[in-house]
Design an enzyme around this catalytic site. Structure first.
Site, PDB file in Angstrom:
ATOM      1  N   ARG A  43       0.817  -1.216   0.000  1.00 17.43           N
ATOM      2  CA  ARG A  43       0.000   0.000   0.000  1.00 17.43           C
ATOM      3  C   ARG A  43       0.847   1.260   0.000  1.00 17.43           C
ATOM      4  NH1 ARG A  43      -5.240  -1.816   2.371  1.00 17.43           N
ATOM      5  NH2 ARG A  43      -5.904   0.318   2.628  1.00 17.43           N
ATOM      6  N   TYR A  46       0.357   4.312  -2.335  1.00 17.16           N
ATOM      7  CA  TYR A  46      -0.800   5.146  -1.997  1.00 17.16           C
ATOM      8  C   TYR A  46      -0.499   5.980  -0.751  1.00 17.16           C
ATOM      9  CZ  TYR A  46      -5.734   6.208  -0.973  1.00 17.16           C
ATOM     10  OH  TYR A  46      -6.929   6.829  -0.699  1.00 17.16           O
ATOM     11  N   VAL A  88     -15.059  -2.053  -0.363  1.00 21.74           N
ATOM     12  CA  VAL A  88     -15.835  -3.022   0.400  1.00 21.74           C
ATOM     13  C   VAL A  88     -17.344  -2.780   0.294  1.00 21.74           C
ATOM     14  CG1 VAL A  88     -15.654  -1.810   2.644  1.00 21.74           C
ATOM     15  CG2 VAL A  88     -15.886  -4.290   2.567  1.00 21.74           C
ATOM     16  N   PHE A  92     -19.722  -5.603  -1.418  1.00 23.87           N
ATOM     17  CA  PHE A  92     -20.685  -6.354  -0.600  1.00 23.87           C
ATOM     18  C   PHE A  92     -22.121  -6.136  -1.091  1.00 23.87           C
ATOM     19  CE2 PHE A  92     -18.061  -6.795   3.630  1.00 23.87           C
ATOM     20  CZ  PHE A  92     -17.111  -7.515   2.940  1.00 23.87           C
ATOM     21  N   GLN A 110     -11.275  -6.586  11.235  1.00 26.57           N
ATOM     22  CA  GLN A 110     -10.740  -5.227  11.000  1.00 26.57           C
ATOM     23  C   GLN A 110     -11.902  -4.240  10.951  1.00 26.57           C
ATOM     24  OE1 GLN A 110     -10.971  -7.658   8.726  1.00 26.57           O
ATOM     25  NE2 GLN A 110     -10.740  -6.959   6.624  1.00 26.57           N
ATOM     26  N   ARG A 112     -13.633  -0.305  10.035  1.00 28.63           N
ATOM     27  CA  ARG A 112     -13.624   0.914   9.236  1.00 28.63           C
ATOM     28  C   ARG A 112     -14.816   1.742   9.700  1.00 28.63           C
ATOM     29  NH1 ARG A 112      -9.564  -1.248   8.078  1.00 28.63           N
ATOM     30  NH2 ARG A 112      -8.508  -1.446   6.058  1.00 28.63           N
ATOM     31  N   ASP A 173      -3.066  -4.453   5.503  1.00 28.33           N
ATOM     32  CA  ASP A 173      -4.448  -3.970   5.630  1.00 28.33           C
ATOM     33  C   ASP A 173      -4.616  -3.407   7.053  1.00 28.33           C
ATOM     34  OD1 ASP A 173      -7.176  -4.858   3.893  1.00 28.33           O
ATOM     35  OD2 ASP A 173      -7.529  -4.286   5.976  1.00 28.33           O
TER      36      ASP A 173
HETATM   37  N1  UDP Z   1     -12.555  -5.860   2.113  1.00 27.48           N
HETATM   38  C1  UDP Z   1     -13.165  -7.114   2.202  1.00 27.48           C
HETATM   39  N2  UDP Z   1     -13.772  -7.630   1.092  1.00 27.48           N
HETATM   40  C2  UDP Z   1     -13.837  -6.965  -0.090  1.00 27.48           C
HETATM   41  C3  UDP Z   1     -13.236  -5.673  -0.193  1.00 27.48           C
HETATM   42  C4  UDP Z   1     -12.598  -5.157   0.949  1.00 27.48           C
HETATM   43  O1  UDP Z   1     -13.149  -7.750   3.273  1.00 27.48           O
HETATM   44  O2  UDP Z   1     -14.430  -7.492  -1.045  1.00 27.48           O
HETATM   45  C5  UDP Z   1     -11.930  -5.293   3.329  1.00 27.48           C
HETATM   46  C6  UDP Z   1     -10.493  -4.800   3.126  1.00 27.48           C
HETATM   47  O3  UDP Z   1      -9.566  -5.847   3.334  1.00 27.48           O
HETATM   48  C7  UDP Z   1     -10.404  -3.723   4.194  1.00 27.48           C
HETATM   49  C8  UDP Z   1     -11.827  -3.166   4.261  1.00 27.48           C
HETATM   50  O4  UDP Z   1     -12.669  -4.150   3.698  1.00 27.48           O
HETATM   51  O5  UDP Z   1     -10.094  -4.293   5.446  1.00 27.48           O
HETATM   52  C9  UDP Z   1     -12.002  -1.843   3.509  1.00 27.48           C
HETATM   53  O6  UDP Z   1     -11.510  -2.014   2.192  1.00 27.48           O
HETATM   54  P1  UDP Z   1     -11.597  -0.870   1.096  1.00 27.48           P
HETATM   55  O7  UDP Z   1     -10.735  -1.310  -0.049  1.00 27.48           O
HETATM   56  O8  UDP Z   1     -13.007  -0.534   0.810  1.00 27.48           O
HETATM   57  O9  UDP Z   1     -10.969   0.437   1.790  1.00 27.48           O
HETATM   58  P2  UDP Z   1      -9.602   0.668   2.621  1.00 27.48           P
HETATM   59  O10 UDP Z   1      -8.852  -0.623   2.745  1.00 27.48           O
HETATM   60  O11 UDP Z   1      -8.876   1.682   1.833  1.00 27.48           O
HETATM   61  O12 UDP Z   1     -10.074   1.153   3.942  1.00 27.48           O
END
Ligand code: UDP
Length: 213
Positions: A43, A46, A88, A92, A110, A112, A173
């Site tokens: 990552r 980014y 995500v 979903f 994890q 968010r 992550d």
């Molecule tokens: N994630 C997941 N399944 C998915 C897409 C993402 O479990 O199909 C998880 C990902 O590993 C992370 C969280 O959801 O822990 C958020 O991911 P996203 O890419 O949306 O945003 P970011 O990682 O930048 O917060």
């Protein structure tokens, strides 16, 4: 862009990100926290790219008086997201509407914190309208969920029969992410007004339409 802003005396906004905090050891994250970023990981392009952009913004501000605004945007969602951009919320919802397996990375513990797009836009506009405050300023919704909770919520709201499918967690992550928005409340008189259930319902309606097309 900073050179152009300097030349034409424009106000310039950087859409920075909570990623500048990396995999945070401080929770919730406030703007004074310097972050915990792996500089060479998956990552890093980014995280470090956005951090370097913040550095340049503040250098131009200090050296050339450029009128900057730096907002650190936390996870944001809403209608008109791309169905296949891999985030995500969109993943979903699309999976749930199609009754496909919900792809949880790792064990889903994890966290968010998800902000609805209209709230985010208001926060950004308020930041641009504010006099003489360069930031950085966190914008996001402090309501925090595990990814597993998010999956279960979306299954319920879509009346889906999708099952949870667990797979490997991507490298670096972040384990937890939640904005401290005290500064935004104080400086912008702003806080999110749309809770996650209402925001998800609006987003689900959008995806229902584009999936049916
Ligand atoms: N994630 C997941 N399944 C998915 C897409 C993402 O479990 O199909 C998880 C990902 O590993 C992370 C969280 O959801 O822990 C958020 O991911 P996203 O890419 O949306 O945003 P970011 O990682 O930048 O917060």
């Amino acid at each position: 862009m900073l050179g152009l802003a300097k030349r034409v005396k424009a106000k310039i906004l950087q859409a920075s990100t909570s990623e500048v905090y990396g995999d945070p050891v401080v929770h919730p994250q406030d703007e004074k926290y310097w972050g915990n970023v792996n500089p060479i990981g998956m990552r890093a392009c980014y995280d470090e790219g956005k951090r370097c952009a913040e550095t340049l913004f503040f250098d131009y501000h200090r050296q050339n008086n450029v009128n900057i605004r730096v907002v650190r945007i936390f996870n944001t969602y809403g209608p008109r997201m791309k169905a296949n951009d891999g985030r995500v919320v969109s993943n979903f919802i699309v999976q749930a509407l199609k009754n496909e397996d919900i792809t949880i990375f790792g064990d889903g513990s994890q966290t968010r914190s998800f902000c609805y797009v209209d709230d985010m836009v208001k926060g950004i506009v308020n930041t641009m309208d504010m006099a003489d405050f360069p930031g950085p300023i966190n914008l996001g919704n402090p309501q925090e969920f595990t990814i597993k909770e998010l999956a279960e919520k979306i299954i319920k709201l879509t009346n889906s029969v999708s099952k949870l499918q667990f797979s490997r967690l991507p490298e670096d992550d972040p384990a937890r992410r939640k904005p401290d928005i005290s500064l935004a409340k104080e400086k912008l008189s702003w806080e999110p007004a749309i809770g996650v259930d209402d925001g998800l319902k609006k987003t689900i309606e959008f995806f229902k339409k584009i999936i049916d097309e």
